[in-house]
Design a protein around this motif. Sequence first.
Motif, mmCIF file in Angstrom:
data_model
loop_
_atom_site.group_PDB
_atom_site.id
_atom_site.type_symbol
_atom_site.label_atom_id
_atom_site.label_comp_id
_atom_site.label_asym_id
_atom_site.label_seq_id
_atom_site.Cartn_x
_atom_site.Cartn_y
_atom_site.Cartn_z
ATOM 1 N N THR A 17 0.452 -0.697 0.406
ATOM 2 C CA THR A 17 0.057 -0.143 0.078
ATOM 3 C C THR A 17 1.033 1.608 0.079
ATOM 4 O O THR A 17 2.368 1.312 0.536
ATOM 5 C CB THR A 17 -0.796 0.372 0.999
ATOM 6 N N VAL A 18 0.140 2.134 -0.497
ATOM 7 C CA VAL A 18 0.746 3.658 -0.684
ATOM 8 C C VAL A 18 0.064 3.889 0.483
ATOM 9 O O VAL A 18 -1.213 4.857 0.340
ATOM 10 C CB VAL A 18 1.052 4.089 -2.002
ATOM 11 N N SER A 19 0.552 5.337 1.205
ATOM 12 C CA SER A 19 0.312 5.963 2.584
ATOM 13 C C SER A 19 -0.403 7.342 1.377
ATOM 14 O O SER A 19 0.028 7.355 0.933
ATOM 15 C CB SER A 19 0.725 6.352 3.648
ATOM 16 N N THR A 20 -0.848 8.291 2.860
ATOM 17 C CA THR A 20 -1.386 9.796 1.819
ATOM 18 C C THR A 20 -1.148 10.078 3.497
ATOM 19 O O THR A 20 -2.233 9.874 4.017
ATOM 20 C CB THR A 20 -3.022 9.678 1.554
ATOM 21 N N PRO A 21 -0.247 10.745 3.467
ATOM 22 C CA PRO A 21 0.591 11.956 2.638
ATOM 23 C C PRO A 21 1.602 10.571 2.439
ATOM 24 O O PRO A 21 1.840 9.439 3.686
ATOM 25 C CB PRO A 21 1.079 12.433 3.063
ATOM 26 N N ILE A 22 2.258 10.684 1.443
ATOM 27 C CA ILE A 22 3.359 9.226 1.083
ATOM 28 C C ILE A 22 4.346 9.386 1.984
ATOM 29 O O ILE A 22 4.878 10.211 1.997
ATOM 30 C CB ILE A 22 3.815 9.272 -0.361
ATOM 31 N N GLU A 44 8.962 4.777 0.911
ATOM 32 C CA GLU A 44 7.290 4.272 0.132
ATOM 33 C C GLU A 44 8.303 5.993 -1.296
ATOM 34 O O GLU A 44 8.151 4.568 -2.385
ATOM 35 C CB GLU A 44 5.932 4.305 0.216
#
Length: 375
Positions: A27-32, A36
């Motif tokens: 997965t890619v977090s928000t904010p990145i 990542e």
Amino acid sequence: MSLFWRIFVLNAVALVVAAALLLGPVTVSTPILPGEVLVVVAGLAALLTVNAVVLRIGLAPLARLGRAMADADLLHPGARAEVAGPVETAQLITTYNAMLDRLEAERAASAAGALSAQERERHRVARELHDEVGQTLTAVLLQLKRVADRAPAELREELGQAQEATRAGLDEIRRIARRLRPGVLDELGLLSALRSLAGEFTAHGLTVRHDLGRGLPPLTEETELVLYRVAQEALTNTARHSGADRADLRLRPVPGGVELLVRDNGAGLGPAAGEGAGVRGMRERALLIGASLTVSSSANGVCGGDSGGAGGGRANGVGGGTDVRLRAAADAGRGEPAGRRGSVDPSVLVDRAEPAHPAAPVGRAQTPAPREGRR
């Protein structure tokens, strides 16, 4: 593997990896997060690097083919592009090489026809000059003699000048006829013709030494004619353009054939010197008999340097002189040695070049030269 499949597999791998990442637990977090970002950038860089390497390897043969096409010259035959790379590229290079083979064969055939026609025309013009114009001028010279014998004393000086002018014109006609088609080449062979050629240029201010080896292998008539014409053109270029005062003319046997060398001690080839019409003409003739022609600056810059002979000349001149070297194959089907015609000894007519006759006294006609046999 063909270039198409290489690119397809590379793109398929990239898409499969992207799909696996989308469907997997990654997965890619928000904010990145910084970690990542590093992973995404590293993956993108890896894909771009692999893509560049595959394309570089696949397209490199096309770049080599482009350079080979730019350097191709039908006057320097034999150079071919290396067949390598993917299937499509290898097929393209093979087709290009086959096209060069056809072009060289067609050019050789067309050049042979053109030069053969040129030699026939030279022969015809030389024969007409010698047999028609030359005999006409001889008759005019005899007529002037008869007129001078009966003319008053005050007119004999002018008639003498007319005789001298006619005699000079006759000598010039004979010289032109010899250069168009040397009769000594047909009658006595290559060695006598080359000796005569060296003597002709020596008489015009250029010292030409000849070294014509014995035991030459048998040569075809076409090969002998090409050797003579190349020597003639090389000496002409030396006399007109090189500023040399000495030249060497050599013909020696080499394994499988003969080698002609014309070397001078003139200015040599300049750094930006191109090939003029004379050199291109020599190359055309060499192609007719499958010979190799090289034109280069002399290695030592001294006439006779590689044979232990006397040097001299302008050894330190710019460029060090010029070498014109022609290698031609022997004719395995003939048993007659090169440079001979029949049973006549070439040494008895070395000076068969018909040098210009000295001026005769007023009132005396010059004895006409014997008529050459028609061919």
